[in-house]
Design an enzyme around this catalytic site. Structure first.
Site, mmCIF file in Angstrom:
data_model
loop_
_atom_site.group_PDB
_atom_site.id
_atom_site.type_symbol
_atom_site.label_atom_id
_atom_site.label_comp_id
_atom_site.label_asym_id
_atom_site.label_seq_id
_atom_site.Cartn_x
_atom_site.Cartn_y
_atom_site.Cartn_z
ATOM 1 N N ASP A 91 0.852 -1.122 -0.027
ATOM 2 C CA ASP A 91 0.017 0.011 0.095
ATOM 3 C C ASP A 91 0.765 1.175 -0.116
ATOM 4 O OD1 ASP A 91 -2.375 -1.473 0.009
ATOM 5 O OD2 ASP A 91 -2.447 -1.328 2.298
ATOM 6 N N LYS A 95 23.780 -9.171 5.236
ATOM 7 C CA LYS A 95 24.821 -8.145 4.813
ATOM 8 C C LYS A 95 24.657 -6.763 5.506
ATOM 9 C CE LYS A 95 22.667 -10.884 1.202
ATOM 10 N NZ LYS A 95 23.691 -11.868 0.950
ATOM 11 N N ASP A 132 30.985 3.577 13.176
ATOM 12 C CA ASP A 132 31.114 4.587 14.275
ATOM 13 C C ASP A 132 29.986 4.551 15.104
ATOM 14 O OD1 ASP A 132 33.679 5.254 13.507
ATOM 15 O OD2 ASP A 132 33.062 7.206 12.673
#
Length: 474
Positions: free
Chosen positions: A213, A394, A399
């Protein structure tokens, strides 16, 4: 359930054929071979243009954008990655950073599938789905029935499936979907006689995307297959000794908010590029709503572009890292630039850790990646191999505040030949969640030390040498 070899056998025989045919390009019989781009010096310079975010009603002012980024920066680790990287990322990618999103991290097949089925069942207008693998097994049949049921209720379903990825799926499976009114599009057919555009054998659609949607989307590494039926959360520490299928470990995202429109654009662009039949007029772009506080960018890569957008932005993010790099990836065969970026980061004191597979469905990629272990370990990079599962995730976290999850592997195929899809999520809130997931995988992994690796067998050396010859085609 079938074992991993039987699940993959037909598909990977076909992949092998594609790779061998690809070698013919050396003799000019097909299109010229691609090569990974060199990131030219001007891309490495800081952009003077401030980063602009998109909100519910379009682009935010520079002041509003800066305030949001400053807040994200102040709540995370000490890092200048936002200042150093985001303007460059925006210049490279072109798609906007969007605010007001909700992001849910999903781990493994059962949790991801249940969330996807719940979204499908709630659909009122349309469902767009794009996948590499869609198997004719228990999971595939469940998806097929759910989609057919919604189509019969008047919800338009549009499906893109890769020709190679679904090679082992009977044509009757997709014909049943089409007969119900679902629009089915085969991406880049292997048979050149049914190709709708220039035939490019080696280009594949590796994206995994579900949009419901125009309001909720799912992306990541998971295919539609029964191999994801198990959960590594309960079975990770119990490697299979009875020959049964190992659990597949994957990571996905559920997204709501303005970023869904960016993902919708990518789906519809692929449909148009593949010359699919005209789509039914549906509300593909409903008015955006405030769903959460996350800042997200959608990035789609295509071999039709001068270079992989995901590859370029990942290189830039790694180059901007100041404290930590956490990569989890299923297929690791880095090109020279990625290898150099990781080594350079370790050299300037960044804590670099990689979680890679200990077992895989692609012997060549696994051993091609092994060929880089010694160089990486000598640079101070820590390598861990996930045990007891087939690692298919993956993800990257830099940081603690710049994160990406998607379909992109760290190998030549993903960067050169595949259509891939990732989302970048900013801020420590999501970063902490991804770090916690990384830590769980780390606890179920074995560290590969330099001393241990230098004493590997001659047979292992030979496997690496052989695999490295073919890594461009993997």
């Amino acid at each position: 359930m079938a074992s991993v070899p039987s699940f993959r056998s037909v598909r990977y025989q076909a992949v092998a054929i594609v790779r061998w045919l690809g070698l013919l390009c050396l003799f000019g019989l097909f299109t010229g071979c691609s090569s990974l781009p060199t990131i030219v010096p001007d891309l490495a310079l800081h952009s003077d243009r401030p980063v602009q975010l998109d909100g519910l009603h379009g682009p935010l002012s520079a002041t509003q954008s800066k305030a949001i980024l400053d807040h994200l920066n102040s709540s995370g680790q000490t890092t200048n990655i936002f200042e150093r990287h985001l303007a460059l990322e925006e210049a490279i990618v072109g798609s906007p950073l969007t605010t007001d999103n909700q992001v849910q991290l999903l781990q493994n097949g059962p949790a991801t599938y249940e969330a996807m089925f719940a979204a499908i069942q709630s659909a009122q207008d349309h469902i767009n789905i794009e996948t590499y693998v869609m198997d004719d097994d228990t999971v595939g049949q469940r998806f097929a029935q759910a989609l057919i049921d919604k189509q019969r209720q008047g919800v338009q379903v549009n499906l893109i499936h890769d020709s190679l990825g679904t090679l082992s799926t009977p044509a009757a499976f997709f014909q049943r979907l089409a007969d119900s009114g679902i629009q089915v599009l085969e991406f880049n057919p292997l048979n050149p006689l049914v190709s709708r555009k220039t035939w490019t054998l080696n280009q594949r659609d590796h994206r995994k995307l579900l949009i419901v949607d125009g309001r909720i989307a799912f992306l990541g590494g998971i295919n539609i297959s029964g191999v994801y039926s198990g959960s590594s959360l309960t079975r990770a520490s119990h490697p299979q000794s009875d020959g049964s299928t190992p659990t597949w470990r994957d990571t996905d995202l559920q997204l709501e908010g303005p970023v869904v429109a960016e993902l919708q654009k990518l789906f519809l662009a692929t449909w148009e590029n593949q010359k699919g039949s005209p789509l039914a007029a549906k509300n593909y772009y409903p008015p955006p709503v405030h769903a959460g506080k996350q800042v997200v960018r959608a990035i789609g890569s295509s071999p039709d572009e001068p270079y992989s957008l995901i590859y370029a932005t990942l290189l830039s993010a790694i180059g901007s890292a100041e404290t930590s790099i956490r990569l989890t990836n299923a297929y690791f065969a880095p090109d020279p630039q990625l290898l150099a970026a990781l080594i350079a980061a370790a050299g300037r004191g960044v804590d670099v850790k990689l979680i890679l597979p200990s077992q895989t469905d692609s012997w060549l990629v696994l051993n091609a990646g092994h060929g880089y272990y010694e160089q990486l370990l000598r640079a101070g990079i820590k390598i861990y191999e996930r045990r007891g599962v087939i690692l298919h995730a993956k993800t990257a976290l830099i940081d603690g505040v710049w994160a990406t999850v998607g379909s992109t592997n760290l190998d030549w195929r993903s960067f050169l030949h595949n259509h891939e899809l990732n989302a970048v999520v900013l801020g420590s809130e999501f970063g902490n969640q991804l770090q916690a997931m990384f830590d769980k995988d780390l606890a179920e992994s074995d560290e590969i030390t330099l001393e241990k690796w230098l004493h590997r067998s001659l047979g292992q050396h030979l496997k690496e040498t052989f695999a490295r010859i073919w890594e461009y085609w993997l």
